[in-house]
Each structure stands twice: as C-alpha cells, then as structure tokens.
Design an enzyme around this catalytic site. Structure first.
Site, short mmCIF file in Angstrom:
data_model
loop_
_atom_site.label_atom_id
_atom_site.label_comp_id
_atom_site.label_asym_id
_atom_site.label_seq_id
_atom_site.Cartn_x
_atom_site.Cartn_y
_atom_site.Cartn_z
N LYS A 83 -8.58 -1.23 16.15
CA LYS A 83 -7.89 -0.16 15.30
C LYS A 83 -8.41 1.13 15.76
O LYS A 83 -9.55 1.32 15.82
CB LYS A 83 -8.22 -0.19 13.89
CG LYS A 83 -6.98 -0.20 12.97
CD LYS A 83 -7.39 -0.42 11.57
CE LYS A 83 -6.26 0.23 10.65
NZ LYS A 83 -6.69 0.02 9.18
C1 E4P Z 1 -4.40 0.08 7.13
O1 E4P Z 1 -4.24 -0.13 8.22
C2 E4P Z 1 -4.74 1.28 6.24
O2 E4P Z 1 -6.23 1.50 6.78
C3 E4P Z 1 -4.84 1.43 4.81
O3 E4P Z 1 -3.31 0.99 4.43
C4 E4P Z 1 -4.97 2.92 4.27
O4 E4P Z 1 -4.47 2.71 2.97
P1 E4P Z 1 -4.86 3.81 1.91
O5 E4P Z 1 -4.19 5.24 1.93
O6 E4P Z 1 -4.48 3.30 0.61
O7 E4P Z 1 -6.38 4.05 2.08
#
Ligand code: E4P
Length: 217
Positions: A83
């Site tokens: 990521k």
């Molecule tokens: C996924 O890849 C993200 O890191 C995640 O969905 C972020 O979610 P949040 O906005 O609830 O922290």
C-alpha cells in the site's frame, strides 16, 4: 464484487473466513496500532490465514524508502499488496514495484484524477476513501462513479477498492456502481447479513413449525 475486511484483528478475519465470504484484507498503520501487537507478528498471522490479497502499508515519505519497505513486505508472501500513499513519490514507487511484479494499492485517494494517475502508473489497486469524504460534507460515492467511468473510458485495469466504508449503504452503492472490491470494517460486514424481516420471518416459521404434526426433525 469482492469483500475485503479492513482490519488487523485476527479474530475478525477468522470469523469472516468461517462465513466463507472473505476475499482479502486491507490494513493500515492505524488498524495495526489498534491491535497493540508487533507489526510483523500481525502481518505474518494475517498472511497465514488469508489466501487473497492482503494490503500492507509502507510508512516512508520518499520513493526509495517505499520501494525498500515494499520489497521487504513482498518477501512475506505471494499475496502481499504494497500500500502506497497517493503522492508524487508514491507514484514513482508504484511504477518501480509493479515493474518488478510486486502489486501495489494506491491509498488515500480522494479525487478521480488521483485515481487516474494511479491507473496510469500501473497500480494493481486504487483505494478511494468514501467515508472520509462524506465526513467533510463531500459525496464519497460520486468519486467512485467517476473513477469507474474514467477507467472504462481508457480501459485501465487497475481494480477499484471502495475504502473508508462506514455502513452497509456504502457497500450497496459500491456494488451498484460496479466497483471491483469493497473493503469494510468487521461491524459493517456483520450488518450485511441482517434484516429485521428476516429475523421476524424465522421466528414465525419456527413458531408455525411447532404446529406441524409428525415432524421428521
Ligand atoms: C483502507 O484501505 C483504508 O485504510 C481504510 O478503509 C480507511 O478507513 P477509515 O477512514 O475508516 O480510517
């Protein structure tokens, strides 16, 4: 549409696997921090359980650091997806990692054009954050619609992961729009099963079943 869990919690992953509806996992530094456990320990345990893609985030600010971290993460398993944050340095790292066959997921995407850049860079996945956009009075799902259209226009095969999901309506809309994947917290996945009329229906059927003579079981 594939269902991913957005979590670092092993018990949640085990439960979703037991339901047979889990296609992959996404994590981020905040989710790993919530577990209170060492980073590598959590990641290795997730990789042992899950066959599908597991996104693990880099924490460097420059392309060189992201690539180094990405390569170390990729050694942990064939299903690791690195990521990478949506920055110019991140996009450089995406191109380098993808050229070496390491799949990437461009994260923290808040506009369709950011997704277009990720697609042009050859990212395997892109993660628009719908909930965080809704939180600041924007229409999070609109950017997913726009990304789907842009990717169709230019035959970009980067898969769209609808992320930062807050409730089942986000999942429904993601599916209606035709997003490839929706990654969701465990409590949202649990809610997808439920409807009050289903519960009421089961209750009524079981009550009436008691009235049936000579029941075989
Ligand atoms: C996924 O890849 C993200 O890191 C995640 O969905 C972020 O979610 P949040 O906005 O609830 O922290």
């Amino acid at each position: 549409m594939q269902f991913f869990l957005d979590t670092g919690m092993i018990d949640e992953i085990k439960q979703a696997l037991d339901w047979g509806i889990l296609d992959g996992v996404t994590t981020n530094p905040s989710l790993i921090a919530k577990t209170g456990r060492p980073f590598m320990e959590v990641v290795k345990e997730i990789l042992k359980l899950v066959d599908g893609p597991v996104s693990v985030e880099t924490v460097a600010n420059d392309a060189k650091g992201m690539v180094e971290q990405g390569k170390r993460l990729a050694e942990l398993g064939d299903n690791v997806v690195v990521k990478i944050p949506m920055t110019p340095e991140g996009i450089k790292a995406v191109q380098e990692l993808e050229s070496e066959g390491i799949p990437t997921n461009v994260t923290l995407v808040f506009s369709p054009v950011q997704a277009l850049i990720a697609g042009k860079a050859g990212a395997s996945f892109v993660s628009p954050f719908v909930g965080r956009l809704d939180d600041v009075s924007n229409d999070g799902m609109k950017i997913v619609r726009d990304i789907v259209q842009i990717f169709n226009n230019y035959e970009i095969d980067t898969q769209i992961i609808v992320a930062s999901v807050r409730h089942p309506m986000h999942v429904l809309e993601a599916a209606l729009i035709g997003a490839d994947i929706c990654t969701m917290p465990f409590d949202v996945m649990k809610k997808l099963f439920h409807h009050p009329l289903t519960d009421r229906g089961i209750e009524l059927f079981l009550k009436d079943w008691e009235k049936v003579p000579q029941r075989p079981f």
